[in-house]
Design an enzyme around this catalytic site. Structure first.
Site, PDB file in Angstrom:
ATOM      1  N   LYS A 297      -7.547  14.360   4.858  1.00 34.79           N
ATOM      2  CA  LYS A 297      -6.710  13.118   4.769  1.00 34.79           C
ATOM      3  C   LYS A 297      -5.619  13.274   5.830  1.00 34.79           C
ATOM      4  O   LYS A 297      -5.483  14.143   6.451  1.00 34.79           O
ATOM      5  CB  LYS A 297      -6.012  13.040   3.388  1.00 34.79           C
ATOM      6  N   ARG A 298      -4.632  12.262   6.076  1.00 36.57           N
ATOM      7  CA  ARG A 298      -3.681  12.179   6.982  1.00 36.57           C
ATOM      8  C   ARG A 298      -2.899  13.494   6.488  1.00 36.57           C
ATOM      9  O   ARG A 298      -2.606  13.794   5.399  1.00 36.57           O
ATOM     10  CB  ARG A 298      -2.781  11.009   6.969  1.00 36.57           C
TER      11      ARG A 298
ATOM     12  N   LYS B 160       1.580  14.595   0.841  1.00 33.56           N
ATOM     13  CA  LYS B 160       0.286  14.835   0.380  1.00 33.56           C
ATOM     14  C   LYS B 160       0.190  16.256  -0.230  1.00 33.56           C
ATOM     15  O   LYS B 160      -0.787  16.697  -0.484  1.00 33.56           O
ATOM     16  CB  LYS B 160      -0.722  14.360   1.539  1.00 33.56           C
TER      17      LYS B 160
ATOM     18  N   HIS C 292       0.638  -1.287   0.012  1.00 32.42           N
ATOM     19  CA  HIS C 292       0.014  -0.054   0.027  1.00 32.42           C
ATOM     20  C   HIS C 292       0.700   1.329  -0.042  1.00 32.42           C
ATOM     21  O   HIS C 292       0.434   2.254   0.109  1.00 32.42           O
ATOM     22  CB  HIS C 292      -0.981   0.057   1.071  1.00 32.42           C
TER      23      HIS C 292
ATOM     24  N   THR D  92      -8.164   6.808  -1.627  1.00 36.35           N
ATOM     25  CA  THR D  92      -9.418   6.341  -1.673  1.00 36.35           C
ATOM     26  C   THR D  92     -10.491   7.363  -1.381  1.00 36.35           C
ATOM     27  O   THR D  92     -11.612   7.697  -1.803  1.00 36.35           O
ATOM     28  CB  THR D  92      -9.823   5.115  -0.944  1.00 36.35           C
TER      29      THR D  92
ATOM     30  N   LYS E 228     -14.103   8.873  -2.738  1.00 36.57           N
ATOM     31  CA  LYS E 228     -15.383   9.353  -2.021  1.00 36.57           C
ATOM     32  C   LYS E 228     -15.907  10.801  -2.519  1.00 36.57           C
ATOM     33  O   LYS E 228     -17.089  11.130  -2.564  1.00 36.57           O
ATOM     34  CB  LYS E 228     -14.770   9.292  -0.588  1.00 36.57           C
TER      35      LYS E 228
HETATM   36  C1  26W Z   1       4.076   0.682  10.041  1.00 31.90           C
HETATM   37  C2  26W Z   1       3.670   1.911   9.871  1.00 31.90           C
HETATM   38  C3  26W Z   1       2.867   2.118   8.646  1.00 31.90           C
HETATM   39  C4  26W Z   1       1.448   2.160   8.885  1.00 31.90           C
HETATM   40  C5  26W Z   1       0.541   2.140   8.117  1.00 31.90           C
HETATM   41  C6  26W Z   1       3.328   2.011   7.405  1.00 31.90           C
HETATM   42  C7  26W Z   1       2.387   1.974   6.421  1.00 31.90           C
HETATM   43  C8  26W Z   1       1.135   2.088   6.522  1.00 31.90           C
HETATM   44  C9  26W Z   1       0.130   1.932   5.500  1.00 31.90           C
HETATM   45  C10 26W Z   1       0.418   1.198   4.498  1.00 31.90           C
HETATM   46  C11 26W Z   1      -0.369   3.477   4.824  1.00 31.90           C
HETATM   47  C12 26W Z   1      -1.462   3.590   4.059  1.00 31.90           C
HETATM   48  O1  26W Z   1      -2.700   3.490   4.796  1.00 31.90           O
HETATM   49  N1  26W Z   1      -1.370   3.418   2.796  1.00 31.90           N
HETATM   50  C13 26W Z   1      -2.499   3.976   2.027  1.00 31.90           C
HETATM   51  O2  26W Z   1      -3.146   2.870   1.632  1.00 31.90           O
HETATM   52  C14 26W Z   1      -4.368   3.176   0.788  1.00 31.90           C
HETATM   53  C15 26W Z   1      -5.122   1.876   0.611  1.00 31.90           C
HETATM   54  O3  26W Z   1      -4.591   1.217  -0.340  1.00 31.90           O
HETATM   55  C16 26W Z   1      -3.998   3.881  -0.283  1.00 31.90           C
HETATM   56  O4  26W Z   1      -5.042   4.418  -0.924  1.00 31.90           O
HETATM   57  C17 26W Z   1      -3.006   5.159   0.045  1.00 31.90           C
HETATM   58  O5  26W Z   1      -2.584   5.866  -1.222  1.00 31.90           O
HETATM   59  C18 26W Z   1      -1.982   4.756   0.865  1.00 31.90           C
HETATM   60  O6  26W Z   1      -1.184   5.898   1.350  1.00 31.90           O
END
Ligand code: 26W
Length: 823
Positions: free
Chosen positions: A551-552, A557, A363, A661, A665
């Site tokens: 968003k975050r 971003k 992701h 995503t 929305k």
């Molecule tokens: C370990 C720390 C950590 C926590 C969360 C590393 C990475 C993440 C996630 C993978 C980050 C995340 O939420 N990525 C998002 O995933 C969405 C669903 O596929 C995508 O639509 C977003 O673009 C992407 O940033």
């Protein structure tokens, strides 16, 4: 709360009403007149739960009878939000509940608002998991979501003096109406200690000493799909002390120590890590990861054994386990361990099973998000798993030597164990039968860049499956008026077949339809304006352009680019009279949580709020611009904001946002996107065409080329030639924004102009600025041609069908999971 209506209830509604009153009586020992709103909420939820439970019992039997293959979707995040309206909609009882609650003097919205959001996630990855489970169930596919029952979800954000502060999210304080505890299915998870190997009849036996155990207690949340018979579940694992059980025997002193140990054990599921796209390598996080995967796998094997006996070679036919990003990767060596140490299989047999059971979705391509664990920490906490990883790595090296002979650097880059670290992504790449990215562009980057060497070894394994969202929550529930208009215009089928929305394209220029569509947008904007007045004390004009970025908060971003542009517009209104006169009023709305340790992101929040204070209170600009930061952005606030946007900001540095995503929305609810060619924006562009989306900025290959060179000259040149950008940048450090603290935003200024490692403007904010400025100007102009603009909005809704998570799940199922729908 609301005024009682006098509409007559149908017999079915009468029955529902007495059900609810019955719950108030029997659950709380109160008569209706004494019930608090919270009790009404809980009573409602319990009636819904009863209905789901009835379906569940039947569905369970069907799955059992058919012996179907099951999906276990392992994810550290399930950002479910509230469940009351979703469940009611899925049971197709929205009208009944509305009528009954109104009869009792409430509205469904008021009651629904009393539920705490289940905020068990950070952002996109967690919300995607929640949309997926809704679609899986709606498509009658047998699936279980598996995650931790965090006692505290993502922190509650409170803005104090413009700064983010974090408060605990005690979402369970009033209990959780949707979950059912399953203490009879608790399992033990073991950490640390020493591993001893011995041989019995040629078979290696493993035993432990000095290890520590924690109990994993499951809680199940049944989930029903829309107009579907299947009930799936989300299994939440909670950590419980394993010593609880002999507590009685303890004398006073040990009792207290036992309590302390209990605390230590139970800390595992206490809190969700608030880092998004950034790993911290904390010991507790490693323990959380092992805890979830070990508990889940023990359960999976137990279920399998009950149904199919001990022919483990059948496992891949009956079970598919999906790893949602690398966080649950330890499931791979854990399954090896269970098959070998507990079930007595050999390495080769076990490996053959394991490599046909796991699939992995990536992701993110952000380097700082790729998980690696220090080897000594890993070995200390999970000694047996580490041994297994060593053997996996040894065999991997043999394969790599055969494919890439003598290329030591490549081997190291692809290794499970290298440089004193354990690479979770490489563990997945070495073991999973399928690997996928979450948009076309993202998958290309996986194949050609970060996972290229693995891709070349086995191309068939890689898939591009573009993300999607559930239209039940993201339109039917959050924008009921729009849903109703769509029903009236093209019929009801679109909620189960989103491609049908394309029929709306025929109405894009129809004046009658346009008027209705626009009236709904307007009324949603009014609703958000009221929310802002109540929560921020800022009066915004619903006739202004609502331009929303929520968003975050992350540098990639580029909320920063948005703010710099707002400052530039503000400056120009003050200095350019013609511009000021022709400027169409705008309301810029932000919503974003920053990871508590991400200082720069938090400073950007402060900047947004400070710029807001500066502009909102400047009488000279005559309310032409308002800047609003909505506190505590999460699923439920998103449900409001997405319905009210005219412009949706999807402006990440190209190549960095895997999919996005939120972009979908907004699109679905008729916002027009201003965005870069990044993630799923690319495919949104393909769907709506040039006229209905505003694309700007560097493309991902252009970004990649610039990342290879320091770029100082280009940045200097931009600084020298773009005076409005230069002016805005200088204002960061000349006290214009916060006069009492001139240096406050120095870090933001420095990182843009000089960079952290000699690479200025890491995220191309300055390099994309002019293009962004121009496109924003075009948007303001185009917005005023009302017919044309509304047609664009309608086209966005009409062409959004592709982004339904039902389509995504069908693709996953065809390409990866191969589940059969339950009849
Ligand atoms: C370990 C720390 C950590 C926590 C969360 C590393 C990475 C993440 C996630 C993978 C980050 C995340 O939420 N990525 C998002 O995933 C969405 C669903 O596929 C995508 O639509 C977003 O673009 C992407 O940033």
């Amino acid at each position: 709360m609301a005024v009682k209506t006098t509409k007559k209830l149908t017999p079915q509604q009468e029955a529902l009403k007495s059900d609810i009153i019955g719950k108030v009586n029997r659950h709380f020992g109160k008569i209706l007149e004494e019930a608090t709103p919270h009790m009404i909420y809980a009573a409602c939820a319990l009636t819904v739960r009863d209905r789901i439970m009835e379906k569940w019992a039947v569905s369970h039997q069907e799955v059992k009878k058919e012996g179907s293959k099951k999906l276990y979707y392992l994810s550290f995040e399930f950002l479910m939000g509230r469940l009351l309206c979703t469940n009611i909609l899925n049971l197709m009882q929205t009208e009944d509940y509305k009528a009954v609650l109104e009869d009792l003097g409430y509205t469904l919205e008021q009651v629904a608002e009393l539920e705490n959001d289940a905020g068990l996630g950070n952002g996109g990855l967690g919300r995607l998991a929640a949309c997926f489970i809704d679609s899986l169930t709606t498509l009658d596919l047998p699936a279980y979501g598996c995650t931790l029952r965090y006692e505290y979800g993502l922190f509650r954000q409170k803005i104090v003096d413009g700064y983010q502060t974090e408060l605990p999210d005690s979402w369970l304080e009033y209990g959780n109406a949707w979950e059912v505890a399953r203490p009879e299915e608790a399992v033990k998870v073991t950490f640390g200690g020493d591993v001893h190997t011995s041989w019995e009849n040629g078979v290696m036996k493993i035993s432990y000493s000095n290890e520590r155990s924690v109990m994993a207690m499951p809680y199940d949340v049944p989930l029903c799909g829309y107009d579907s018979k299947v009930v799936n579940k989300l299994r939440l694992w909670s950590a419980k002390s394993a010593t609880d059980f002999d507590m009685r025997a303890f004398n006073q002193g040990e009792y207290v120590r036992a309590m302390e140990e209990k605390e230590l054990a139970e800390v595992i599921s206490k809190v969700l890590y608030p880092e998004d796209n950034h790993t911290e390598g904390k010991e507790l996080r490693l323990k959380q990861q092992y805890f979830l995967v070990s508990a889940t796998l023990q359960w999976i094997l137990k279920e399998f054994e009950m149904r199919n006996g001990d022919d483990w070679s059948l496992l891949p036919e009956k079970v598919v386990i999906h790893i949602n990003d690398t966080h649950p990767t330890m499931a791979i060596p854990e399954l090896m361990r269970l098959l070998m140490d507990e079930k007595g299989l050999g390495w080769d047999e076990s490996w053959d099973i394991v490599t046909h059971v796991f699939a992995y979705t990536n992701h993110t391509v952000m380097r700082e998000a790729l998980e690696k664990w220090p080897q000594d920490m890993f070995r200390r906490i999970l000694p047996r798993l580490y041994m297994i990883l060593e053997e996996m790595n040894r065999r991997l090296m043999e394969r790599l030597e055969a494919f890439y002979p003598g290329d030591a650097a490549k081997h190291r880059y692809m290794a499970i164990l290298a440089d004193n670290q354990v690479s979770m992504a490489n563990t997945c790449l070495a073991s999973c039968f399928a690997v996928n990215g979450v948009s076309k562009l993202h998958t290309e980057i996986l194949k050609n860049d970060i996972f290229k060497d693995y891709y070349l070894m086995d191309k068939e394994r890689f898939h591009a499956i573009t993300n999607g969202i559930t239209f039940r929550r993201w339109i039917a529930n959050c924008n009921p008026e729009l849903a109703k208009l769509i029903d009236e215009t093209i019929g009801k089928g679109w909620l189960k077949d989103a491609e049908k929305l394309s029929k709306l394209a025929d109405y894009a220029e129809d004046p009658v339809f346009q008027k209705k569509f626009d009236a709904i947008k307007k009324s949603n904007k009014k609703m958000v304006a009221e929310y802002i007045l109540e929560h921020n004390g800022i009066k915004v004009d619903p006739d202004s352009i609502f331009d929303i970025q929520c968003k975050r908060l992350h540098e990639y971003k580029r909320q920063m680019m948005n703010v710099l542009h707002i400052i530039a517009e503000y400056n120009r209104i003050l200095t350019d009279k013609d511009y000021a006169e022709s400027y169409y009023p705008k309301t810029y709305i932000f919503g974003a949580k920053a990871a508590p340790g991400y200082k720069r992101a938090k400073l950007i929040i402060k900047l947004i709020n400070s710029v807001g204070d500066m502009i909102n209170n400047d009488a000279r600009i005559n309310d032409k611009i308002k800047v609003v930061f909505v506190e505590n952005y999460g699923v439920s606030i998103a449900e409001k904001l997405v319905t009210a946007a005219d412009v949706s900001e999807q402006i990440s540095t190209a190549g960095k946002e895997a999919s996005g995503t939120g972009n979908m929305k907004f699109m679905l609810n008729g916002a027009v996107t201003v965005g870069t060619m990044d993630g799923a924006n690319v495919e949104m562009y393909e769907q709506v065409g040039d006229d209905n989306i505003y694309i700007f900025g560097l493309r991902s290959d252009e970004v990649a080329a610039r990342e290879r060179i320091p770029g100082g000259d280009e940045v200097k040149n931009i600084y020298a030639t773009n005076s409005s950008l230069r002016h805005a940048l200088e204002q960061l450090i000349d006290g214009s924004i916060v006069p009492e603290n001139t240096n406050l935003f120095m870090d933001l200024y420095n990182t843009l102009l000089f960079g952290d490692y000699g690479y200025p403007d890491t995220y191309m904010v300055l390099r994309d600025f002019e293009d962004y400025m121009n496109i924003q100007e075009r948007i303001s102009k185009d917005y005023q041609d009302r017919e044309k603009w509304i047609a664009k909005q309608i086209m966005n809704t009409a062409m959004s069908g592709y982004f339904s998570s039902d389509r995504t799940i069908e693709e996953y199922n065809d390409k990866i999971w191969h589940l059969t729908p339950i009849k």
